[in-house]
Design a protein around this motif. Structure first.
Motif, PDB file in Angstrom:
ATOM      1  N   SER A 140      48.167  39.951  52.514  1.00 53.81           N
ATOM      2  CA  SER A 140      48.914  38.727  52.213  1.00 53.81           C
ATOM      3  C   SER A 140      48.919  38.487  50.709  1.00 53.81           C
ATOM      4  O   SER A 140      47.861  38.339  50.085  1.00 53.81           O
ATOM      5  N   THR A 141      50.107  38.417  50.134  1.00 54.58           N
ATOM      6  CA  THR A 141      50.193  38.298  48.675  1.00 54.58           C
ATOM      7  C   THR A 141      49.612  36.985  48.170  1.00 54.58           C
ATOM      8  O   THR A 141      49.029  36.949  47.077  1.00 54.58           O
ATOM      9  N   ASN A 142      49.759  35.904  48.964  1.00 58.44           N
ATOM     10  CA  ASN A 142      49.203  34.634  48.497  1.00 58.44           C
ATOM     11  C   ASN A 142      47.681  34.667  48.501  1.00 58.44           C
ATOM     12  O   ASN A 142      47.033  34.099  47.610  1.00 58.44           O
ATOM     13  N   MET A 143      47.067  35.348  49.473  1.00 58.32           N
ATOM     14  CA  MET A 143      45.607  35.449  49.496  1.00 58.32           C
ATOM     15  C   MET A 143      45.105  36.371  48.389  1.00 58.32           C
ATOM     16  O   MET A 143      44.016  36.158  47.835  1.00 58.32           O
ATOM     17  N   ILE A 144      45.894  37.371  48.049  1.00 63.92           N
ATOM     18  CA  ILE A 144      45.526  38.242  46.922  1.00 63.92           C
ATOM     19  C   ILE A 144      45.551  37.437  45.622  1.00 63.92           C
ATOM     20  O   ILE A 144      44.679  37.601  44.753  1.00 63.92           O
ATOM     21  N   GLN A 145      46.533  36.535  45.491  1.00 66.69           N
ATOM     22  CA  GLN A 145      46.582  35.674  44.314  1.00 66.69           C
ATOM     23  C   GLN A 145      45.365  34.750  44.248  1.00 66.69           C
ATOM     24  O   GLN A 145      44.811  34.508  43.171  1.00 66.69           O
ATOM     25  N   VAL A 146      44.935  34.239  45.398  1.00 70.13           N
ATOM     26  CA  VAL A 146      43.726  33.414  45.442  1.00 70.13           C
ATOM     27  C   VAL A 146      42.527  34.228  44.976  1.00 70.13           C
ATOM     28  O   VAL A 146      41.710  33.761  44.173  1.00 70.13           O
ATOM     29  N   ALA A 147      42.412  35.455  45.476  1.00 66.11           N
ATOM     30  CA  ALA A 147      41.288  36.320  45.097  1.00 66.11           C
ATOM     31  C   ALA A 147      41.286  36.583  43.595  1.00 66.11           C
ATOM     32  O   ALA A 147      40.219  36.529  42.940  1.00 66.11           O
ATOM     33  N   LYS A 148      42.454  36.838  43.031  1.00 62.18           N
ATOM     34  CA  LYS A 148      42.538  37.077  41.587  1.00 62.18           C
ATOM     35  C   LYS A 148      42.116  35.830  40.810  1.00 62.18           C
ATOM     36  O   LYS A 148      41.401  35.919  39.802  1.00 62.18           O
ATOM     37  N   ARG A 149      42.555  34.664  41.270  1.00 69.31           N
ATOM     38  CA  ARG A 149      42.204  33.416  40.591  1.00 69.31           C
ATOM     39  C   ARG A 149      40.688  33.173  40.640  1.00 69.31           C
ATOM     40  O   ARG A 149      40.074  32.795  39.640  1.00 69.31           O
ATOM     41  N   LEU A 150      40.093  33.425  41.797  1.00 70.29           N
ATOM     42  CA  LEU A 150      38.650  33.232  41.925  1.00 70.29           C
ATOM     43  C   LEU A 150      37.885  34.204  41.032  1.00 70.29           C
ATOM     44  O   LEU A 150      36.855  33.847  40.449  1.00 70.29           O
ATOM     45  N   ASN A 151      38.377  35.419  40.934  1.00 70.90           N
ATOM     46  CA  ASN A 151      37.726  36.381  40.040  1.00 70.90           C
ATOM     47  C   ASN A 151      37.853  35.949  38.586  1.00 70.90           C
ATOM     48  O   ASN A 151      36.905  36.096  37.791  1.00 70.90           O
ATOM     49  N   ASP A 152      39.011  35.400  38.219  1.00 73.79           N
ATOM     50  CA  ASP A 152      39.182  34.886  36.857  1.00 73.79           C
ATOM     51  C   ASP A 152      38.206  33.753  36.560  1.00 73.79           C
ATOM     52  O   ASP A 152      37.740  33.606  35.429  1.00 73.79           O
ATOM     53  N   LEU A 153      37.921  32.954  37.593  1.00 73.66           N
ATOM     54  CA  LEU A 153      36.983  31.834  37.447  1.00 73.66           C
ATOM     55  C   LEU A 153      35.536  32.263  37.631  1.00 73.66           C
ATOM     56  O   LEU A 153      34.625  31.437  37.543  1.00 73.66           O
ATOM     57  N   ASP A 154      35.338  33.549  37.889  1.00 75.15           N
ATOM     58  CA  ASP A 154      33.999  34.095  38.135  1.00 75.15           C
ATOM     59  C   ASP A 154      33.326  33.403  39.319  1.00 75.15           C
ATOM     60  O   ASP A 154      32.130  33.127  39.299  1.00 75.15           O
TER      61      ASP A 154
END
Length: 321
Positions: A103-117
């Motif tokens: 799911s592309t929206n969940m991948i975006q969430v994962a990327k955002r969380l990684n950016d926020l550490d």
């Protein structure tokens, strides 16, 4: 047998029975990660982020999770997580759910969380999918890779997984006794057995009203309590598979305005397992005054023209205040 939606519906009950038997194995890694989080953060809050059928499944399990785990739980969509409710993930144990893992929206969430550490756990049916690249902890929750466009098995097994997870937390926290833990598991097994029987019973029901279902143009699904997640999923499936405009409402919200739009062209489905009263049935009967295309799905044994009865011992239900 061809692996279509019907195939996955037919095997759901048996798969969930298997998952209950191996519940410790299925939930062990998630329990371990959650315990480590609590030790490090001194916080027991849980935030589940999901989309589509996974979100609907989490919402279906929400009351059960809160009641039996004894911890604070929030469930939010991918959009809410990205744009509006980041405060909910700052200090919580975060679980990202995507059955497909694509799911592309969940991948975006994962990327955002990684950016926020911000660490998080992924629940999925496909541990090889793209979402797994963004987390050090990826857990298959007992569904496997359901290879159809419109998932069914994944919805039910995810509800069960969250229920099993919350039972394990409750037992560790001693918010439920060992005897009660066993009783609830036995009730869950009974529910899975009923699911197996219902797969055949519902076939007969669908064939009986097949042409009316085929002619549906506008659909409303009415529910309450934990069944609101089921109503959301039903509306989604009608729109995905039948291309029929569908809406879902909580019982009291339905009679607070949306019912005013009813005409004989509408089809309305009522889902009623509320043990406290029969108000849903009364609303069902009132709706029949406007349209004949009204269906009542319940475990209460009411005799209705277009009803589907889910057999079960009503005196042995799980009660959540």
């Amino acid at each position: 047998m061809e692996k279509d939606m019907r195939y996955y519906v037919q095997i759901t009950g048996d798969r969930m029975l298997d998952n209950i038997e191996k519940s410790h194995e299925l939930t062990e890694e998630l329990i371990k990660e959650y315990e480590l989080f609590r030790e490090k953060s001194n916080n027991s809050d849980i935030c589940i982020v999901a989309s589509g059928s996974s979100l609907n499944a989490a919402l279906s399990a929400f009351m059960f999770i809160k009641h039996f785990s004894g911890v604070n739980v929030e469930i939010i969509s991918a959009g809410d997580c990205i744009d509006y409710n980041q405060n909910l993930i700052q200090n919580s144990f975060v679980i990202l759910v995507s059955q497909s893992g694509c799911s592309t929206n969940m991948i975006q969430v994962a990327k955002r969380l990684n950016d926020l550490d911000r660490p998080f756990v992924v629940l999925t049916g496909n541990v090889e999918a793209e979402l797994s690249r963004y987390s050090d902890c990826v857990i298959e929750y007992g569904v496997g890779n359901e290879i159809i466009d419109y998932v069914t098995l994944g919805f039910s097994t995810l509800i069960l997984y969250f229920m099993l997870f919350s039972l394990e937390i409750g037992r560790k926290n001693k918010t439920i006794s060992g005897k009660y833990y066993t009783k609830i598991r036995n009730q869950m097994k009974k529910a899975c057995e009923i699911n197996c029987e219902l797969a055949n019973t519902s076939d007969e029901w669908i064939h009986k009203w097949f042409y009316d279902f085929l002619a549906m143009e506008k659909v409303i699904i009415v529910a309450d309590g934990a069944n609101m997640g089921i109503a959301r999923e039903a509306a989604l499936k009608f729109q995905e598979t039948l291309k029929v405009l569908s809406a879902y409402y909580e019982r009291e919200e339905y009679i607070h305005g949306p019912n005013m739009q009813l005409t004989p062209a509408y089809s309305v489905f009522f889902i009623d397992t509320n043990p406290n009263h029969n108000r849903m049935y009364d609303v069902y009967e009132a709706t029949r005054l406007v349209t004949k295309n009204v269906y009542y799905i319940s475990n209460k044994n009411e005799i209705t023209e277009r009803g589907l009865c889910i057999e079960g011992n009503s005196s042995d239900r799980i009660s959540i205040a």
